[in-house]
Design an enzyme around this catalytic site. Structure first.
Site, PDB file in Angstrom:
ATOM      1  N   ARG A  82      34.109 -11.642  19.209  1.00 26.70           N
ATOM      2  CA  ARG A  82      34.630 -10.547  18.376  1.00 26.70           C
ATOM      3  C   ARG A  82      34.460  -9.238  19.141  1.00 26.70           C
ATOM      4  NH1 ARG A  82      31.850  -7.224  13.958  1.00 26.70           N
ATOM      5  NH2 ARG A  82      33.625  -6.021  13.200  1.00 26.70           N
ATOM      6  N   HIS A 125      36.541   0.409  15.139  1.00 27.17           N
ATOM      7  CA  HIS A 125      35.081   0.359  15.066  1.00 27.17           C
ATOM      8  C   HIS A 125      34.571   1.767  15.411  1.00 27.17           C
ATOM      9  CE1 HIS A 125      31.514  -2.606  15.241  1.00 27.17           C
ATOM     10  NE2 HIS A 125      30.977  -1.394  15.320  1.00 27.17           N
ATOM     11  N   GLU A 170      33.318  -1.841   8.804  1.00 25.83           N
ATOM     12  CA  GLU A 170      32.360  -1.065   8.014  1.00 25.83           C
ATOM     13  C   GLU A 170      32.867   0.329   7.638  1.00 25.83           C
ATOM     14  OE1 GLU A 170      28.653  -1.058  10.154  1.00 25.83           O
ATOM     15  OE2 GLU A 170      28.404  -3.212  10.011  1.00 25.83           O
ATOM     16  N   ASN A 296      29.259  -8.094   7.200  1.00 27.81           N
ATOM     17  CA  ASN A 296      28.154  -7.752   8.101  1.00 27.81           C
ATOM     18  C   ASN A 296      26.900  -7.584   7.263  1.00 27.81           C
ATOM     19  OD1 ASN A 296      30.147  -7.623  10.001  1.00 27.81           O
ATOM     20  ND2 ASN A 296      29.968  -5.427  10.402  1.00 27.81           N
ATOM     21  N   TYR A 298      22.522  -7.080   7.428  1.00 28.38           N
ATOM     22  CA  TYR A 298      21.277  -6.872   8.180  1.00 28.38           C
ATOM     23  C   TYR A 298      20.040  -6.905   7.288  1.00 28.38           C
ATOM     24  CZ  TYR A 298      24.212  -5.758  12.117  1.00 28.38           C
ATOM     25  OH  TYR A 298      25.134  -5.862  13.134  1.00 28.38           O
ATOM     26  N   GLU A 353      28.881  -9.918  11.536  1.00 24.39           N
ATOM     27  CA  GLU A 353      27.716  -9.345  12.234  1.00 24.39           C
ATOM     28  C   GLU A 353      26.451  -9.741  11.494  1.00 24.39           C
ATOM     29  OE1 GLU A 353      27.564  -5.077  12.917  1.00 24.39           O
ATOM     30  OE2 GLU A 353      29.677  -5.065  13.527  1.00 24.39           O
TER      31      GLU A 353
END
Ligand code: IFM
Length: 452
Positions: A82, A125, A170, A296, A298, A353
């Protein structure tokens, strides 16, 4: 070396589940001279914006070293790469294509495909051309139309090559961090700015998706959103309400318009001045069907009531933090996927991600990053748990292939599974890369022995 294991009957070990690694243009490419300036170039030049006062001028020098980097990705044994395209590298200010810049991506994509991997392209991005910011950037509706033109130029050239296009990565970060909190480029502040930028980003997504679907009907076309569960530290009703508001404001603000064609109810709480201008037809453009949703993930975030009917962040008290100061919360990852799946009628999901920054050290040509390996192990198992609970996840990308420019934190945080020595540009596989590669390659034996 620590291993990453999945249950032997995991659907993630089946042949059609994709494992990959991810990067983004500004974070790795360097070669500022080969493109127009973007908002991060300008932001980095402002005093006090980047914690180590660095910039993206050289980064990982990927524009020069891309062949070596693609060979490294192939050696890991992953199925997909990616990457993102730098808008100011492929488009000139007059709206025509920069052929040299575009050819870079054609060569890159061709090489990844030649080596047997699939390419996931993200169009935005965060590296908005500076000349567009000079006209208001994402506060100017015209930027959404300029984005669709750029998407058209890319889809014409790469549409028959790539496996997947994502319009945006995002948009929360672009809109909230960049135009509301002011800690990312372009450093603007205020709720009205943040909400308007978010709306124009979503509009840009919808306009570009139309174009991509037309020019590249066979690729998987969607968007990548980031989510962080909004939890409380108390059981008070006020805090729970605050966490729900935060979830609507930071997470659902980006997904609900796409899936349901409307903003979350929290929009009704905003002052008239802070509400975005939404023109007739915008929500239809934004809510066209997507082939997939990129997620994504985290960490979770803790919230409490601010005592005035709104929410505020509570710092984690947990000691198990990554180098970003983020809690390690794999169970919350499963919950998030299950909750989104229950709440919405979602298309297939790719985890685009997931990863962790750790304080790595290179000793004797080795980086023993057991904590990162453990992070991947628990988070991959969290995805597996979600799949077992009925969530349709089709792939997983580790963030990131290599250490890179971590935005306002410069090069001080290392997310890579490959260590980058920024003085020599030497790449060294960390132990987590070896563990990830071992997991990915272990599938070959399964296919050979006939386990599906
Ligand atoms: O490095 C970033 C990436 O660019 C977007 N998602 C989060 C990562 C870690 O902060």
């Amino acid at each position: 070396m620590k291993d990453i294991n999945l249950p032997s009957n995991s659907k993630m070990l089946a042949q059609d589940f994709l494992f990959g690694v991810a990067t983004s243009s500004f974070q790795i490419e360097g070669d500022r001279k080969g493109r127009l300036d973007n908002i991060w170039d300008t932001f980095c030049e402002k005093e006090g914006t980047i914690s180590d006062s660095t910039n993206g001028d050289v980064a990982c020098d990927h524009i020069a070293l891309w062949r070596e980097d693609v060979a490294l990705i192939e050696a890991l044994g992953v199925d997909a790469y990616r990457l993102s395209i730098s808008w100011p590298r492929v488009m000139k200010q007059d709206g025509t294509v920069n052929e040299v810049g575009m050819q870079f991506y054609v060569n890159l994509v061709n090489d990844v495909i030649k080596r047997g991997m699939k390419v996931f392209v993200t169009l935005y991005h965060w590296d908005l051309p500076q000349y567009l910011e000079d006209n208001g950037g994402w506060l100017n509706r015209d930027t959404a139309y300029a984005f669709a033109k750029y998407a058209e130029a890319v889809a014409k050239v790469l549409g028959d090559k790539v496996y997947s296009f994502a319009t945006l990565n995002e948009p929360f970060c672009s809109a909230y961090l960049g135009y509301e909190a002011g800690i990312h480029a372009p450093g603007k502040t205020g709720m009205a700015n943040g909400r308007q930028a978010a709306h124009h980003l979503l509009l840009a997504h919808g306009l570009a998706l139309k174009v991509i679907n037309r020019l590249s009907p066979t690729s998987q076309n969607g968007i990548v959103l980031n989510f962080s569960n909004c939890h409380t530290t108390t059981n008070s009703e006020e805090d729970k309400r605050a966490a729900k508001l935060a979830d609507d404001y930071h997470n659902q603000w980006y997904l609900q318009p796409i899936i349901e064609g409307k903003y979350p109810d929290v929009i009704d709480m905003l002052d008239a001045d802070s509400k975005p201008e939404i023109l007739e037809g915008d929500m239809e453009i934004i809510s066209q069907p997507i082939d997939y949703l990129g997620i994504n993930y985290y960490t979770r975030t803790l919230y409490q009531s601010d005592g005035k009917g709104w929410f505020e962040i509570v710092p984690p008290s947990n000691k198990v933090l990554t180098a970003m100061g983020w809690e390690i919360t794999p169970d919350a990852f499963t919950d998030l996927l299950v909750e989104l799946n229950e709440r919405y009628d979602l298309p297939p999901i790719y985890i685009t991600e997931n990863g962790a920054a750790m304080d790595d050290t290179l000793d004797n040509s080795e980086v023993i990053d057991d904590a990162r390996t453990a992070y991947f192990h628990t988070h991959l198992n969290a995805v597996n748990d979600a799949i077992e609970k009925g969530v349709d996840v089709r792939g997983y990308f580790a963030w990131s292939l290599m250490d890179n420019f971590e935005w306002a934190l410069g090069y001080s945080k290392r997310f890579g599974i490959v260590y980058v020595d920024y003085d020599t540009q030497k790449r060294t596989l960390k132990q987590s890369a070896l563990a990830y590669s071992k997991l990915v390659k272990s599938r070959i034996n399964r296919y050979i022995s006939g386990i599906k």
